[in-house]
Design a protein around this motif. Sequence first.
Motif, mmCIF file in Angstrom:
data_model
loop_
_atom_site.group_PDB
_atom_site.id
_atom_site.type_symbol
_atom_site.label_atom_id
_atom_site.label_comp_id
_atom_site.label_asym_id
_atom_site.label_seq_id
_atom_site.Cartn_x
_atom_site.Cartn_y
_atom_site.Cartn_z
ATOM 1 N N ARG B 34 0.836 -1.207 0.000
ATOM 2 C CA ARG B 34 0.000 0.000 0.000
ATOM 3 C C ARG B 34 0.867 1.251 0.000
ATOM 4 O O ARG B 34 0.533 2.260 -0.602
ATOM 5 N N ALA B 35 2.000 1.175 0.712
ATOM 6 C CA ALA B 35 2.923 2.317 0.712
ATOM 7 C C ALA B 35 3.449 2.537 -0.717
ATOM 8 O O ALA B 35 3.542 3.675 -1.184
ATOM 9 N N GLU B 37 1.940 1.757 -3.439
ATOM 10 C CA GLU B 37 0.820 2.286 -4.234
ATOM 11 C C GLU B 37 0.629 3.775 -3.995
ATOM 12 O O GLU B 37 0.327 4.530 -4.912
ATOM 13 N N LYS B 38 0.850 4.196 -2.753
ATOM 14 C CA LYS B 38 0.721 5.625 -2.438
ATOM 15 C C LYS B 38 1.804 6.405 -3.190
ATOM 16 O O LYS B 38 1.553 7.490 -3.718
ATOM 17 N N CYS B 39 3.012 5.855 -3.253
ATOM 18 C CA CYS B 39 4.093 6.501 -4.009
ATOM 19 C C CYS B 39 3.760 6.535 -5.494
ATOM 20 O O CYS B 39 4.026 7.533 -6.175
ATOM 21 N N GLN B 41 0.853 6.650 -6.760
ATOM 22 C CA GLN B 41 -0.182 7.687 -6.902
ATOM 23 C C GLN B 41 0.483 9.056 -6.991
ATOM 24 O O GLN B 41 0.139 9.886 -7.839
ATOM 25 N N LEU B 75 -1.613 13.662 -0.263
ATOM 26 C CA LEU B 75 -1.007 12.362 0.018
ATOM 27 C C LEU B 75 0.009 12.462 1.158
ATOM 28 O O LEU B 75 0.419 11.436 1.705
ATOM 29 N N CYS B 184 7.474 6.835 4.346
ATOM 30 C CA CYS B 184 6.023 6.624 4.411
ATOM 31 C C CYS B 184 5.612 6.316 5.857
ATOM 32 O O CYS B 184 6.273 5.519 6.522
ATOM 33 N N ILE B 199 -2.109 5.656 5.154
ATOM 34 C CA ILE B 199 -0.714 5.836 4.706
ATOM 35 C C ILE B 199 -0.534 7.303 4.322
ATOM 36 O O ILE B 199 -1.352 7.856 3.577
ATOM 37 N N ARG B 200 0.514 7.908 4.806
ATOM 38 C CA ARG B 200 0.839 9.277 4.416
ATOM 39 C C ARG B 200 2.317 9.340 4.058
ATOM 40 O O ARG B 200 3.143 8.671 4.667
ATOM 41 N N LEU B 201 2.642 10.184 3.087
ATOM 42 C CA LEU B 201 4.024 10.312 2.656
ATOM 43 C C LEU B 201 4.729 11.408 3.456
ATOM 44 O O LEU B 201 4.096 12.384 3.889
#
Lengths: 260, 212
Positions: B34-35, B37-39, B41, B75, B184, B199-201
Amino acid sequence: MKNIRWGFILLALTLSCPLGQAQVIPGGELDGIFYKSRVALVDEFMDLFNFTELRAGEDTSSLDGKRLHLLNLFNKERFQSAKDTAFLQALSFVDRVLEDSVHLTIADSSWLSRAHCVGKYEGRDVPVYLTLKIQEWEPELYSWIISKAEGEVLTLAPPVYSRRFSIDPVEHDIRFMALSRITSSDRKAILNYAPAGWRPDETSVFFSLVHEGALTLEYVETLEFEFGQVPGYVFTIRYFDREESTNSGWLIDEWKEVDL
Amino acid sequence: MKRFAARWAGMILLALMSFSALAQTSEEDMLRRRAAEKCAQFNNYVSLIGKKTGKNGKAIPVETRMFYREAALKLFIANGNSYTEYVGSEERTIAGVMMQTTSVNRPNQKPKSTLMKTYLLNLANLRYSDVVITSTDVSNIKVSSLRKIDEDTYVCTCYFNQTFIGYRDGIPVYKDRTSKYVKCYVYLESTEDGLEYIIRLGDVYATDTERL
């Protein structure tokens, strides 16, 4: 000797022409063999060292396969030939790792980080060398702590050691009035007023200067990690940013025998 | 009502059991993916923020690029802004998310540190006729292990490459490849739908290699 030569040849083949892919393909720098083989994260280095992660196509079922896997974690520019002392020492190191089934974890107290930092003190750039170690606060909860600081600015070295900087033997009769002067106009020479040969602890000076806002760290210029988990050895990894190479990222760049 | 309470209790118990067993491989692997995937994004937004020309050859308005910039900032922790927290009775200000860039071509040069908000604003306003940014596929983004930093809070690092090509009148005039490391944060939070992993960057460290 035959085995060592074979190992070196295989190592050289693996590092120069990886897995049959001899040319850079479009997008290769984003997802290709050079991207994938780069040991980008320290975690990744540990996983490869521990055999919990393998490179594509690797066969570690045999002893030589395991040796090659670990040799691929070295900076190959350290090796000149199969007779090279460095290569033979690396092989001994690798065999020790395998014999003792050495396993690296973040929680180990025997690894540390050395950061060469650029700091700002009185408006000028100054080098500051920090040693950081992992501290476990509670189970599974870790953080880096600064265990040591070094640097010229932290020695508080005076411009000159001289008897001219001294507190007269009768100063006590005037209630040590000179203390005001030596802590203001003479402050740079303050170490002259310490016991002969006494030197401050640089780590304590670091924390004091930062606390007072006199020193800030701007950035880390170079970083390396030193590991002491292999019995009889200490080894250091450094980051090599090489393009179009399967020998890049965090690699073992120094390894030496130490007394147990 | 009883069934509703029982369902909530069950969900909470399940989430707590899941989080306490974070060391188990499948749970951690899921969060690491998921981390990544957040990156991915974020990378998608970065390419949209830089893009000046649409598929039809028409100029993409700056307002559109600013829209993607706002979406990208969401994000990040505190939406990329600075924020204040209290440690005991002490007030502590945490600076906005930063991006530090070093150049492989100029190793003796001081790294450049920019607020992520400013970096994305500058990206939207670059003076090229077009910008094409491509990134490592999400399936190849490397992710470190999750490390606990507080009750219900974990961190990891994601690594990927990105290429940037700047065009003037259809001709590439600048190219570089950047390696990026993104911190992350993984939080367990109470939301409308119950307890969820968020999850936050965080800060980004980048090294770029100029090609053209």
